[in-house]
Motif scaffolding. Structure first.
Motif, PDB file in Angstrom:
ATOM      1  N   UNK A 124       0.823  -1.204   0.000  1.00 42.03           N
ATOM      2  CA  UNK A 124       0.000   0.000   0.000  1.00 42.03           C
ATOM      3  C   UNK A 124       0.863   1.262   0.000  1.00 42.03           C
ATOM      4  N   UNK A 125       1.948   1.232   0.762  1.00 41.49           N
ATOM      5  CA  UNK A 125       2.853   2.378   0.787  1.00 41.49           C
ATOM      6  C   UNK A 125       3.497   2.587  -0.582  1.00 41.49           C
ATOM      7  N   UNK A 126       3.921   1.512  -1.216  1.00 41.56           N
ATOM      8  CA  UNK A 126       4.522   1.620  -2.551  1.00 41.56           C
ATOM      9  C   UNK A 126       3.512   2.170  -3.550  1.00 41.56           C
ATOM     10  N   UNK A 127       2.271   1.708  -3.462  1.00 39.96           N
ATOM     11  CA  UNK A 127       1.225   2.224  -4.355  1.00 39.96           C
ATOM     12  C   UNK A 127       1.049   3.736  -4.162  1.00 39.96           C
ATOM     13  N   UNK A 128       1.102   4.171  -2.900  1.00 38.75           N
ATOM     14  CA  UNK A 128       0.890   5.587  -2.610  1.00 38.75           C
ATOM     15  C   UNK A 128       2.090   6.425  -3.046  1.00 38.75           C
ATOM     16  N   UNK A 129       3.284   6.008  -2.656  1.00 41.24           N
ATOM     17  CA  UNK A 129       4.474   6.811  -2.951  1.00 41.24           C
ATOM     18  C   UNK A 129       4.858   6.780  -4.425  1.00 41.24           C
ATOM     19  N   UNK A 130       4.610   5.665  -5.090  1.00 41.74           N
ATOM     20  CA  UNK A 130       5.022   5.524  -6.492  1.00 41.74           C
ATOM     21  C   UNK A 130       3.885   5.760  -7.481  1.00 41.74           C
ATOM     22  N   UNK A 131       2.804   6.287  -6.976  1.00 44.56           N
ATOM     23  CA  UNK A 131       1.629   6.625  -7.790  1.00 44.56           C
ATOM     24  C   UNK A 131       1.109   5.442  -8.613  1.00 44.56           C
ATOM     25  N   UNK A 132       0.586   4.474  -7.905  1.00 46.74           N
ATOM     26  CA  UNK A 132      -0.029   3.314  -8.548  1.00 46.74           C
ATOM     27  C   UNK A 132      -1.475   3.235  -8.054  1.00 46.74           C
ATOM     28  N   UNK A 133      -2.386   3.974  -8.705  1.00 45.83           N
ATOM     29  CA  UNK A 133      -3.760   4.081  -8.191  1.00 45.83           C
ATOM     30  C   UNK A 133      -4.556   2.783  -8.307  1.00 45.83           C
ATOM     31  N   UNK A 134      -5.580   2.691  -7.510  1.00 48.31           N
ATOM     32  CA  UNK A 134      -6.581   1.646  -7.682  1.00 48.31           C
ATOM     33  C   UNK A 134      -7.482   2.039  -8.849  1.00 48.31           C
ATOM     34  N   UNK A 135      -8.078   1.049  -9.443  1.00 49.83           N
ATOM     35  CA  UNK A 135      -9.071   1.277 -10.490  1.00 49.83           C
ATOM     36  C   UNK A 135     -10.414   1.526  -9.809  1.00 49.83           C
ATOM     37  N   UNK A 136     -11.308   2.220 -10.480  1.00 53.24           N
ATOM     38  CA  UNK A 136     -12.644   2.421  -9.905  1.00 53.24           C
ATOM     39  C   UNK A 136     -13.698   2.442 -11.001  1.00 53.24           C
ATOM     40  N   UNK A 137     -14.917   2.102 -10.601  1.00 55.10           N
ATOM     41  CA  UNK A 137     -16.068   2.158 -11.501  1.00 55.10           C
ATOM     42  C   UNK A 137     -17.255   2.725 -10.726  1.00 55.10           C
ATOM     43  N   UNK A 138     -18.170   3.331 -11.447  1.00 53.95           N
ATOM     44  CA  UNK A 138     -19.376   3.874 -10.819  1.00 53.95           C
ATOM     45  C   UNK A 138     -20.289   2.751 -10.342  1.00 53.95           C
ATOM     46  N   UNK A 139     -20.991   3.027  -9.264  1.00 52.04           N
ATOM     47  CA  UNK A 139     -21.923   2.046  -8.696  1.00 52.04           C
ATOM     48  C   UNK A 139     -23.346   2.577  -8.853  1.00 52.04           C
ATOM     49  N   UNK A 140     -24.086   2.133  -9.876  1.00 55.95           N
ATOM     50  CA  UNK A 140     -25.488   2.542  -9.993  1.00 55.95           C
ATOM     51  C   UNK A 140     -26.277   2.066  -8.769  1.00 55.95           C
ATOM     52  N   UNK A 141     -27.298   2.803  -8.406  1.00 54.77           N
ATOM     53  CA  UNK A 141     -28.066   2.474  -7.202  1.00 54.77           C
ATOM     54  C   UNK A 141     -28.639   1.066  -7.246  1.00 54.77           C
ATOM     55  N   UNK A 142     -28.991   0.580  -8.446  1.00 51.14           N
ATOM     56  CA  UNK A 142     -29.613  -0.746  -8.542  1.00 51.14           C
ATOM     57  C   UNK A 142     -28.592  -1.879  -8.647  1.00 51.14           C
ATOM     58  N   UNK A 143     -27.295  -1.545  -8.514  1.00 49.38           N
ATOM     59  CA  UNK A 143     -26.253  -2.583  -8.612  1.00 49.38           C
ATOM     60  C   UNK A 143     -25.457  -2.743  -7.316  1.00 49.38           C
ATOM     61  N   UNK A 144     -25.891  -2.109  -6.251  1.00 43.14           N
ATOM     62  CA  UNK A 144     -25.146  -2.186  -5.002  1.00 43.14           C
ATOM     63  C   UNK A 144     -25.099  -3.597  -4.437  1.00 43.14           C
ATOM     64  N   UNK A 145     -26.099  -4.407  -4.781  1.00 44.20           N
ATOM     65  CA  UNK A 145     -26.109  -5.774  -4.257  1.00 44.20           C
ATOM     66  C   UNK A 145     -24.979  -6.623  -4.810  1.00 44.20           C
ATOM     67  N   UNK A 146     -24.328  -6.124  -5.894  1.00 43.64           N
ATOM     68  CA  UNK A 146     -23.209  -6.870  -6.480  1.00 43.64           C
ATOM     69  C   UNK A 146     -21.882  -6.616  -5.749  1.00 43.64           C
ATOM     70  N   UNK A 147     -21.821  -5.617  -4.897  1.00 41.88           N
ATOM     71  CA  UNK A 147     -20.559  -5.267  -4.247  1.00 41.88           C
ATOM     72  C   UNK A 147     -19.955  -6.412  -3.434  1.00 41.88           C
ATOM     73  N   UNK A 148     -20.741  -7.142  -2.611  1.00 36.15           N
ATOM     74  CA  UNK A 148     -20.143  -8.280  -1.898  1.00 36.15           C
ATOM     75  C   UNK A 148     -19.560  -9.331  -2.831  1.00 36.15           C
ATOM     76  N   UNK A 149     -20.201  -9.552  -3.977  1.00 37.57           N
ATOM     77  CA  UNK A 149     -19.683 -10.510  -4.959  1.00 37.57           C
ATOM     78  C   UNK A 149     -18.341 -10.047  -5.506  1.00 37.57           C
ATOM     79  N   UNK A 150     -18.250  -8.770  -5.852  1.00 32.70           N
ATOM     80  CA  UNK A 150     -17.001  -8.224  -6.384  1.00 32.70           C
ATOM     81  C   UNK A 150     -15.896  -8.275  -5.335  1.00 32.70           C
ATOM     82  N   UNK A 151     -16.228  -7.974  -4.091  1.00 35.05           N
ATOM     83  CA  UNK A 151     -15.229  -8.044  -3.014  1.00 35.05           C
ATOM     84  C   UNK A 151     -14.736  -9.481  -2.845  1.00 35.05           C
TER      85      UNK A 151
END
Length: 436
Positions: free
Chosen positions: A311-338
């Protein structure tokens, strides 16, 4: 008053004029100088590389705008008799000090640190101003024994003169006007630009606070839309939010390791121990700034714990996490993705997050928040009742909710991994920057 005014050169306001000895003395305190070592926009410089400006530069900018407001009020709307609602210039010094000190309680990396360690920059601001252990308090005490409390009450919005409070904290205040112009300049964007001179010209005091001449309505409209655009294009940028997530997770991991007695005993653990234990004092708080936290991260870069190290290397060396929008009707998929992230070998506690960022461009949540326009006959009318443009964004939360995860979930380090079921299943839920 100083025998001769001093000036600070500034890229936004050209000159910042210091006319009172107390202002110069406050700037020279160690608590205020600490703000030079705290970036105004936290992790945003990892997205907009010019955003290296500090809380110090913003704070003196807020002071300068407040000074200009006081000058305009004194010149155009001086009080004639008690209770006439016009400007009493005896309030100038408390307004200027509150403007200068409004952000003095911000901590290292500001809001991210605040969220993890349950600190409160507004409470810390009050403590710095009112504690007899600080240089700031000693300077304010020279004005009057009760002066520190007066300055703190302006920032807390309990000061009896609403004009002074609204200069510092309202929907069109010196704080917001400076950070929009300053953040726009240093990020290299034009979204936050508006006609500051015109807005100041049409401001006027009245018994309930501050209003604006009706003729200046379009300048206020421009300001509100500029603020909307800055939030959408700069403050809520997905990459900046990604690094806020990484920063929060690495601090959480360090705290978890400390509580398990697995964090190496060194400068970093000793410096942060009061915060890991939830028992910090003002001295420990003021010992932290962005630089001291970065020194901690440099030590953790080679620690044995693989999660904290990564995590420190990601922060210091600028290696971001990817992200996607979460539509209101797709929140139930979050536990599956995790769970899929976990199956891919990542600890979802530290490598996933759901982050929502919303802002009200203009809010009517209470009567004190309204922007009022002055008609020629002296009557007051609310802004959104007169502006179709402002009415279109009034009380509308704008922003999005995003799910953050390692980008390797969509583009694994080894091309062959693309065909493994866990990556294929994960990819099936993502399309066009959102969960489907």
């Amino acid at each position: 008053m100083l025998p001769r005014e001093k000036v600070l050169r500034d890229p936004i306001h050209d000159y910042i004029y210091i006319q009172h000895e107390v202002i110069l003395d406050l700037i020279n305190t160690k608590e205020f100088q600490r703000l030079r070592r705290i970036k105004q926009l936290g992790t945003t410089n990892l997205t907009f590389h010019g955003a290296e400006h500090s809380r110090f530069t913003h704070s003196v900018g807020v002071y300068e705008i407040t000074r200009r407001i006081c000058d305009l009020f004194l010149r155009n709307y001086p009080t004639k008799q008690v209770g006439d609602g016009l400007w009493d210039d005896s309030e100038r010094l408390v307004a200027l000090c509150a403007a200068l000190l409004h952000d003095v309680g911000h901590g290292a990396y500001s809001h991210t640190f605040e969220h993890i360690f349950k600190t409160d920059h507004e409470k810390m601001t009050r403590q710095i101003i009112t504690s007899e252990t600080t240089e700031i308090n000693a300077v304010l005490q020279k004005v009057a024994p009760d002066f520190p409390e007066k300055v703190a009450s302006v920032i807390e919005k309990t000061y009896p003169d609403p004009r002074v409070v609204q200069m510092i904290s309202s929907q069109v205040d010196a704080d917001r006007m400076d950070y929009l112009l300053r953040d726009s300049y240093f990020t290299g964007t034009d979204y936050g630009t508006f006609d500051l001179t015109r807005i100041l010209r049409v401001m006027r005091p009245y018994s309930g606070g501050i209003t604006f001449d009706y003729s200046g309505m379009h300048a206020v409209e421009d300001y509100i839309i500029s603020r909307l655009q800055m939030y959408q294009q700069v403050y809520f940028h997905p990459v900046s939010r990604s690094f806020e997530v990484i920063l929060a997770h690495l601090l959480k991991r360090a705290k978890d390791l400390y509580q398990q007695q697995k964090l190496p005993v060194n400068f970093a653990s000793r410096l942060l121990a009061p915060f890991f234990e939830g028992d910090f004092d003002l001295k420990a708080y003021l010992a932290l700034d962005d630089g001291t936290l970065n020194a901690c991260f440099a030590l953790w870069r080679t620690c044995e714990d693989p999660i904290l190290r990564d995590l420190v290397i990601r922060f210091l060396d600028r290696k971001p996490l990817k992200s996607v929008r979460v539509p209101a009707d797709k929140k139930e998929l979050l536990p599956t993705l995790e769970e899929l992230v976990t199956q891919a070998g990542y600890d979802a506690t530290y490598y996933t997050a759901t982050n929502d960022s919303y802002n009200l461009p203009y809010a009517l949540y209470d009567s004190k928040a309204k922007i009022l326009l002055s008609l020629q006959n002296g009557e007051l009318t609310e802004l959104s009742e007169n502006s179709e443009l402002v009415r279109a964004v009034t009380d509308k939360e704008l922003g999005d909710e995003r799910f953050f995860f390692p980008k390797q979930m969509l583009s694994p380090d080894e091309q062959k991994d693309l065909f493994e079921p866990v990556y294929q299943e994960f990819s099936q839920h993502i399309k066009n920057d959102k969960i489907i």
